[in-house]
Design a protein around this motif. Sequence first.
Motif, PDB file in Angstrom:
ATOM      1  N   VAL A  95       0.834  -0.945  -0.486  1.00  0.00           N
ATOM      2  CA  VAL A  95       0.086   0.167  -0.049  1.00  0.00           C
ATOM      3  C   VAL A  95       0.601   1.581  -0.319  1.00  0.00           C
ATOM      4  CG1 VAL A  95      -1.780  -1.324   0.742  1.00  0.00           C
ATOM      5  CG2 VAL A  95      -0.387   0.283   2.730  1.00  0.00           C
ATOM      6  N   SER A  96       0.165   2.882  -0.330  1.00  0.00           N
ATOM      7  CA  SER A  96       0.623   3.337  -0.535  1.00  0.00           C
ATOM      8  C   SER A  96       1.347   3.658   0.893  1.00  0.00           C
ATOM      9  CB  SER A  96       0.152   4.759  -1.512  1.00  0.00           C
ATOM     10  OG  SER A  96      -0.755   4.620  -0.645  1.00  0.00           O
ATOM     11  N   ASN A  97       2.680   4.873   1.287  1.00  0.00           N
ATOM     12  CA  ASN A  97       3.060   5.128   2.204  1.00  0.00           C
ATOM     13  C   ASN A  97       3.432   4.251   3.616  1.00  0.00           C
ATOM     14  OD1 ASN A  97       2.347   7.913   1.018  1.00  0.00           O
ATOM     15  ND2 ASN A  97       0.233   7.304   1.792  1.00  0.00           N
TER      16      ASN A  97
END
Length: 388
Positions: A95-97
Amino acid sequence: MPLLDFWKSRPDEFQSRTVQQIVVFAGDGKLRDDSATCAEFREFLDQVDSDSLIRYAEQCLEQPFPESGFVLQDIVNQIGKRLGFDVKFGRYRGVSNEVGHDGLWRASGGIALVTEVKTTSAYQISLDTSVSYRRKLIEQGSISELGSSILYVVGRSATSDFESQVRGSRHAWDIRLIGVDALARLLKLRESMDDPAILERVRSILRPNEYTRVDGIIDLVFTTTNEATKDEQFVIEEEIDETVKKFTPVNFREACFARLSKHVGTPLMKRSVAIHSSADGLLGVYCAMSRAHPNASGNGYWFGFHPGQRDALSLFEHAHVAFACGSEEQIILIPFSTFEPWLSTLNQTILEGRHYWHVKFEEANGVWTNVPKADFPRRDVTEFLLRE
């Protein structure tokens, strides 16, 4: 019924089930990050023996199913835990971040392995991806650059192309590669040892090393072989004729740990031949065995206790020593904090690099005593006899 409760109530039934079938019993049966299924399955892996872990890994590779890659990832991280690493499980899906590694394994001295699990290396693997994970962790301050590296755990044995890819890259000195089967053998080797110093040497082979000089490998082979063949599965007994020590093979340790697990109220997982611990690693129990030696007043029991076992027990927040006298029905269970000061009062053998303390108990008319050196008084240990 939660997976762990189901397993505890029907352990025999699980022996015939595949890991794919076992996952179905957890939560809603779908492995997703931060889900009840994920939590229950990882808790289950905390409790099963190493043979089951290895069997499940083989099933993921030989009989793949839709979520077998995620299952293998969790199994590999569980093996890392049992090799003594502090393991942070990675995510199944990126997932992003968030850093998308499969696992982060930490050891003493600031050592960290950013772990990636691959079922196969038949296709081109992007080394830059794992390198970016490591770089982000360094930038976050989670790991250090000098103390960290990347470990690829690969399911299939044919990895020559991947090895060439690693050697030809600018990241070669930061990457190590090991097969799932070899990692499993490393786990079984770890379970044959008690000495934490030797365990650290075993863990060291998972980090990148320059092997122009192979002294370290030779030393590892020698010390682990010596550790594995010491008299863990034999009971050191009294000098029958004052010149010859008798070694009698006895092995009812599995039954002892089954009884000890019930007594402490939690499953005790094998960490080495003689030491098992709770899944959270807070409780450790050492168990030794002896057959009975009849004497004029009752029975005597002899055990050997090694410095490596003392050092291993000192790492647990709560530790006990258990001495099984004749069978699992007679176990003397002593808190390690109580037992350790006794060592200075016990006879020792120090010979050709071998060192152990002689732990002797005698039973007469229902009273149990520990027999130290001649110039120390006997200790009444009846209160430590394990009772139902």
